[in-house]
Design an enzyme around this catalytic site. Sequence first.
Site, PDB file in Angstrom:
ATOM      1  N   ALA A   1     -14.315   8.320 -20.392  1.00  7.70           N
ATOM      2  CA  ALA A   1     -15.356   9.050 -21.104  1.00  7.70           C
ATOM      3  C   ALA A   1     -14.745  10.160 -21.949  1.00  7.70           C
ATOM      4  CB  ALA A   1     -16.356   9.639 -20.112  1.00  7.70           C
ATOM      5  N   ALA A   2     -15.245  10.313 -23.178  1.00  5.14           N
ATOM      6  CA  ALA A   2     -14.718  11.340 -24.083  1.00  5.14           C
ATOM      7  C   ALA A   2     -14.875  12.738 -23.498  1.00  5.14           C
ATOM      8  CB  ALA A   2     -15.436  11.245 -25.429  1.00  5.14           C
ATOM      9  N   CYS A   3     -15.940  12.949 -22.720  1.00  4.90           N
ATOM     10  CA  CYS A   3     -16.163  14.289 -22.153  1.00  4.90           C
ATOM     11  C   CYS A   3     -15.226  14.591 -20.996  1.00  4.90           C
ATOM     12  CB  CYS A   3     -17.619  14.435 -21.706  1.00  4.90           C
ATOM     13  SG  CYS A   3     -18.239  13.072 -20.723  1.00  4.90           S
ATOM     14  N   HIS A   4     -14.397  13.607 -20.596  1.00  2.22           N
ATOM     15  CA  HIS A   4     -13.411  13.843 -19.541  1.00  2.22           C
ATOM     16  C   HIS A   4     -11.989  13.793 -20.092  1.00  2.22           C
ATOM     17  CE1 HIS A   4     -16.519  12.116 -16.480  1.00  2.22           C
ATOM     18  NE2 HIS A   4     -16.785  13.349 -16.832  1.00  2.22           N
ATOM     19  N   SER A   5     -11.840  13.960 -21.407  1.00  2.00           N
ATOM     20  CA  SER A   5     -10.539  13.768 -22.039  1.00  2.00           C
ATOM     21  C   SER A   5      -9.520  14.838 -21.668  1.00  2.00           C
ATOM     22  CB  SER A   5     -10.710  13.725 -23.568  1.00  2.00           C
ATOM     23  OG  SER A   5     -11.294  14.925 -24.028  1.00  2.00           O
TER      24      SER A   5
END
Length: 445
Positions: free
Chosen positions: A386-390
Amino acid sequence: MEAAVAPGRDAPAPAASQPSGCGKHNSPERKVYMDYNATTPLEPEVIQAMTKAMWEAWGNPSSPYSAGRKAKDIINAARESLAKMIGGKPQDIIFTSGGTESNNLVIHSVVKHFHANQTSKGHTGGHHSPVKGAKPHFITSSVEHDSIRLPLEHLVEEQVAAVTFVPVSKVSGQAEVDDILAAVRPTTRLVTIMLANNETGIVMPVPEISQRIKALNQERVAAGLPPILVHTDAAQALGKQRVDVEDLGVDFLTIVGHKFYGPRIGALYIRGLGEFTPLYPMLFGGGQERNFRPGTENTPMIAGLGKAAELVTQNCEAYEAHMRDVRDYLEERLEAEFGQKRIHLNSQFPGTQRLPNTCNFSIRGPRLQGHVVLAQCRVLMASVGAACHSDHGDQPSPVLLSYGVPFDVARNALRLSVGRSTTRAEVDLVVQDLKQAVAQLEDQA
């Protein structure tokens, strides 16, 4: 320094991943975008609709003159397009800033409605008078998006609500219907389960959940208990497979434009808004969106969202078939080039449906963490999850660990998600790019 042009369907061959910039020896180096679960480019028709609205519908939609009426007409047409895309009614659609707001609005409304009912019962008395200190209970899965998980965790910390996070099955990859039903309490007010997981593409059994909850609600009403509402975050599913609120049987459904080639706004579907399903505003102001979401409407963005929904309604079957073909070819090429023993497909569970575009896999090896491999890639633009966990570094995805993927395998995970115009030729480029990246890392060791 390399730069990549946003993918678009009418650019030269193929539009979805056309590169620009400088590579080694100052020669252009092609880039291939395979992160469509993170975001998608705007379709040309969407850009046209937004641009036209900026020029022609700049007026306040609440104003009576022509520019205002034009804006209002565009908003109404977009509402109808969204409703048609999901098989709902236009009056059940509320525009929001995006998926995060839509999800928070559902949770906020359930809490407010619970306390409104408690107050009402306190005034009327009766057999089912409220329990002092009672809190609404939510049921969700262990693999939800942060815009569901974090608000619920916050409510627990504030002692405003109780939440059960149902673990996903390591056999099916899904939140099992029986496990969800087993978590129900007298104070349960909402079951919120994503329609498809953003990291693995696993499709959840939302229709079965809704059917079982509906049957349970008949018993609850007979016992004097309020019904349980069902919400699904459909962000990842829309534009990739058919989504119909009647088939799903949900009370709320979250819509996110930038996941299906639209702008970065969203919407919320509420079955029988205000009549059958409660909604309480988080904001207060000018009364737009029937007072449920006040603030002068962003007409150009809404116009683009409506056009994106229209394209999905017209072409969803073709989109799905194309993406499935390319994704399946990608997985075939990975296993052919690296060997089946070395490639671990992290989201393949027998009998479980996946989104047609998502491939989450790991290349086995001690120094092949996902973010390290991506850093060595010259062509591929993708993510480890997920992009929000990059910003999680080399820590494995909690979602993959929830699915039972071993720690060392999960740490090597890559999420490749293809789009409407991704080609088999691009898949070949990506697989060769991964091979050179792995070879380079192993040579360094």
